[in-house]
Design a protein around this motif. Sequence first.
Motif, mmCIF file in Angstrom:
data_model
loop_
_atom_site.group_PDB
_atom_site.id
_atom_site.type_symbol
_atom_site.label_atom_id
_atom_site.label_comp_id
_atom_site.label_asym_id
_atom_site.label_seq_id
_atom_site.Cartn_x
_atom_site.Cartn_y
_atom_site.Cartn_z
ATOM 1 N N VAL A 41 -22.700 13.973 -62.242
ATOM 2 C CA VAL A 41 -21.252 13.826 -62.124
ATOM 3 C C VAL A 41 -20.793 14.707 -60.971
ATOM 4 C CG1 VAL A 41 -19.019 14.098 -63.280
ATOM 5 C CG2 VAL A 41 -21.027 13.383 -64.600
ATOM 6 N N VAL A 42 -20.237 14.074 -59.929
ATOM 7 C CA VAL A 42 -19.785 14.832 -58.760
ATOM 8 C C VAL A 42 -18.265 14.969 -58.827
ATOM 9 C CG1 VAL A 42 -19.711 14.923 -56.240
ATOM 10 C CG2 VAL A 42 -21.705 13.936 -57.398
ATOM 11 N N VAL A 43 -17.786 16.202 -58.993
ATOM 12 C CA VAL A 43 -16.346 16.454 -58.973
ATOM 13 C C VAL A 43 -15.964 16.561 -57.503
ATOM 14 C CG1 VAL A 43 -14.493 17.970 -59.739
ATOM 15 C CG2 VAL A 43 -16.498 17.623 -61.185
ATOM 16 N N PRO B 27 -27.789 4.011 -58.602
ATOM 17 C CA PRO B 27 -26.453 3.421 -58.466
ATOM 18 C C PRO B 27 -25.405 4.534 -58.381
ATOM 19 C CG PRO B 27 -27.295 3.088 -60.685
ATOM 20 C CD PRO B 27 -28.373 3.758 -59.915
ATOM 21 N N ILE B 28 -24.400 4.346 -57.537
ATOM 22 C CA ILE B 28 -23.361 5.358 -57.334
ATOM 23 C C ILE B 28 -22.011 4.710 -57.628
ATOM 24 C CG2 ILE B 28 -22.297 6.931 -55.677
ATOM 25 C CD1 ILE B 28 -25.022 6.653 -54.067
ATOM 26 N N PHE B 29 -21.295 5.260 -58.607
ATOM 27 C CA PHE B 29 -19.967 4.739 -58.944
ATOM 28 C C PHE B 29 -18.910 5.672 -58.367
ATOM 29 C CE2 PHE B 29 -22.777 3.365 -62.427
ATOM 30 C CZ PHE B 29 -22.565 1.990 -62.368
ATOM 31 N N HIS B 30 -18.043 5.160 -57.505
ATOM 32 C CA HIS B 30 -16.922 5.944 -56.988
ATOM 33 C C HIS B 30 -15.698 5.563 -57.826
ATOM 34 C CE1 HIS B 30 -19.397 6.799 -53.443
ATOM 35 N NE2 HIS B 30 -19.686 5.510 -53.448
ATOM 36 N N VAL B 31 -15.052 6.539 -58.444
ATOM 37 C CA VAL B 31 -13.938 6.199 -59.332
ATOM 38 C C VAL B 31 -12.759 7.138 -59.088
ATOM 39 C CG1 VAL B 31 -14.923 7.564 -61.246
ATOM 40 C CG2 VAL B 31 -13.267 5.759 -61.744
ATOM 41 N N ASN B 32 -11.562 6.569 -59.159
ATOM 42 C CA ASN B 32 -10.339 7.345 -58.965
ATOM 43 C C ASN B 32 -10.098 8.208 -60.201
ATOM 44 O OD1 ASN B 32 -7.772 8.306 -58.609
ATOM 45 N ND2 ASN B 32 -6.776 6.302 -58.470
ATOM 46 N N ALA B 33 -10.200 9.514 -60.047
ATOM 47 C CA ALA B 33 -10.090 10.419 -61.195
ATOM 48 C C ALA B 33 -8.670 10.495 -61.740
ATOM 49 C CB ALA B 33 -10.591 11.812 -60.819
ATOM 50 N N ASP B 34 -7.696 9.919 -61.031
ATOM 51 C CA ASP B 34 -6.324 9.861 -61.552
ATOM 52 C C ASP B 34 -6.166 8.739 -62.582
ATOM 53 O OD1 ASP B 34 -5.134 11.997 -60.439
ATOM 54 O OD2 ASP B 34 -3.753 10.899 -59.134
ATOM 55 N N PRO C 229 -7.781 7.888 -65.926
ATOM 56 C CA PRO C 229 -8.735 8.333 -66.968
ATOM 57 C C PRO C 229 -9.506 7.174 -67.609
ATOM 58 C CG PRO C 229 -6.599 9.386 -67.271
ATOM 59 C CD PRO C 229 -6.415 8.348 -66.198
ATOM 60 N N GLU C 230 -8.840 6.018 -67.776
ATOM 61 C CA GLU C 230 -9.529 4.906 -68.438
ATOM 62 C C GLU C 230 -10.630 4.339 -67.558
ATOM 63 O OE1 GLU C 230 -6.792 2.108 -70.180
ATOM 64 O OE2 GLU C 230 -5.685 3.718 -71.175
ATOM 65 N N ALA C 231 -10.388 4.311 -66.245
ATOM 66 C CA ALA C 231 -11.435 3.859 -65.311
ATOM 67 C C ALA C 231 -12.604 4.834 -65.340
ATOM 68 C CB ALA C 231 -10.868 3.747 -63.899
ATOM 69 N N VAL C 232 -12.288 6.135 -65.418
ATOM 70 C CA VAL C 232 -13.350 7.166 -65.479
ATOM 71 C C VAL C 232 -14.191 6.971 -66.733
ATOM 72 C CG1 VAL C 232 -13.812 9.644 -65.697
ATOM 73 C CG2 VAL C 232 -12.061 8.841 -64.090
ATOM 74 N N MET C 233 -13.521 6.743 -67.879
ATOM 75 C CA MET C 233 -14.248 6.529 -69.137
ATOM 76 C C MET C 233 -15.143 5.298 -69.051
ATOM 77 S SD MET C 233 -13.610 8.905 -71.274
ATOM 78 C CE MET C 233 -14.211 8.184 -72.785
ATOM 79 N N TYR C 234 -14.598 4.234 -68.455
ATOM 80 C CA TYR C 234 -15.362 2.986 -68.338
ATOM 81 C C TYR C 234 -16.619 3.205 -67.492
ATOM 82 C CZ TYR C 234 -16.648 -1.759 -67.056
ATOM 83 O OH TYR C 234 -17.351 -2.904 -66.851
ATOM 84 N N VAL C 235 -16.432 3.846 -66.340
ATOM 85 C CA VAL C 235 -17.555 4.090 -65.422
ATOM 86 C C VAL C 235 -18.611 4.984 -66.087
ATOM 87 C CG1 VAL C 235 -18.112 5.418 -63.350
ATOM 88 C CG2 VAL C 235 -16.416 3.611 -63.229
ATOM 89 N N VAL D 201 -21.988 9.467 -60.776
ATOM 90 C CA VAL D 201 -20.560 9.164 -60.911
ATOM 91 C C VAL D 201 -19.812 10.083 -59.948
ATOM 92 C CG1 VAL D 201 -18.561 9.175 -62.455
ATOM 93 C CG2 VAL D 201 -20.798 8.461 -63.331
ATOM 94 N N ASP D 202 -19.116 9.482 -58.990
ATOM 95 C CA ASP D 202 -18.367 10.236 -57.970
ATOM 96 C C ASP D 202 -16.891 10.214 -58.367
ATOM 97 O OD1 ASP D 202 -17.318 11.338 -55.677
ATOM 98 O OD2 ASP D 202 -17.741 9.620 -54.385
ATOM 99 N N LEU D 203 -16.420 11.335 -58.955
ATOM 100 C CA LEU D 203 -15.015 11.419 -59.373
ATOM 101 C C LEU D 203 -14.168 11.805 -58.160
ATOM 102 C CD1 LEU D 203 -15.277 13.543 -62.666
ATOM 103 C CD2 LEU D 203 -14.991 11.078 -62.496
ATOM 104 N N VAL D 204 -13.476 10.834 -57.590
ATOM 105 C CA VAL D 204 -12.678 11.120 -56.387
ATOM 106 C C VAL D 204 -11.350 11.716 -56.838
ATOM 107 C CG1 VAL D 204 -11.703 10.173 -54.278
ATOM 108 C CG2 VAL D 204 -13.811 9.208 -55.207
#
Length: 281
Positions: free
Chosen positions: A38-40, A69-76, A78-84, A101-104
């Motif tokens: 998990v990359v903050v 696999p690398i998932f880039h997700v908008n950390a703003d 939360p539901e997308a983050v949970m899904y990813v 998981v790349d938490l942008v």
Amino acid sequence: VMSILLHGDAAFAGQGVVYETFHLSDLPSYTTNGTIHVVVNNQIGFTTDPRMARSSPYPTDVARVVNAPIFHVNADDPEAVMYVCSVAAEWRNTFNKDVVVDLVCYRRRGHNEMDEPMFTQPLMYKQIHKQVPVLKKYADKLIADGTVTLQEFEEEIAKYDRICEEAYTRSKDNKILHIKHWLDSPWPGFFNADGEPKSMSCPPTGISEELLTHIGNVASSVPVKDFKIHSGLSRILKARSEMTENRLVDWALAEYMAFGSVLKEGIHVRLSGQDVERGTF
């Protein structure tokens, strides 16, 4: 058991140990059968711009070396983050490979209490100051949807604040730090009641000379009859046999005897790395 590693974006791109660990991740004796990284990603390393910190657009590009696999997700969101994160866990469970998981996201305040980010990142921080914090953004959405009421939200916040306040108050009470409280279960009896280590005496670990001679003889013999052995090796084995006969040891034979005696007690010994495999030690 699932291993999860938490990284910062600058560290993920800039620390050699990340690349090295990826390259060990699928080796038979080292694999954890997939780690979730998990990359903050707050898009800034201390005060360094990404374009001054790495050569590729994403900090996570280093994971491509093992086709993770690398998932880039908008950390703003939360539901997308949970899904990813659910997809990442499922990937790891199904294929036993690393996944990233790349938490942008962004860092609202500076790197630490002493850092004023406006000095080095004025444009970025003007944007950040305009951002609605993720908790408020998500709470407003849930309240507007009718999923929670304002009262329920405020109660949750108050409950969390209370947990933090109580922990802070407790932290002031306890003046004695007991080392033993920080140690996990394998250490019972290691410390006395005051938290001081007991005397470091070891039970005698010696073995009989007869057993040492036996291990020395086995260590200097070839297990298969009429086996053509490399002449360099046969010299080493001959020297080892003579040492055993003359009641002498060098480092290599001493190590052999140590491993041999542990094996004789039925304890499994695992040697790792090509140096030990080819007998350097």
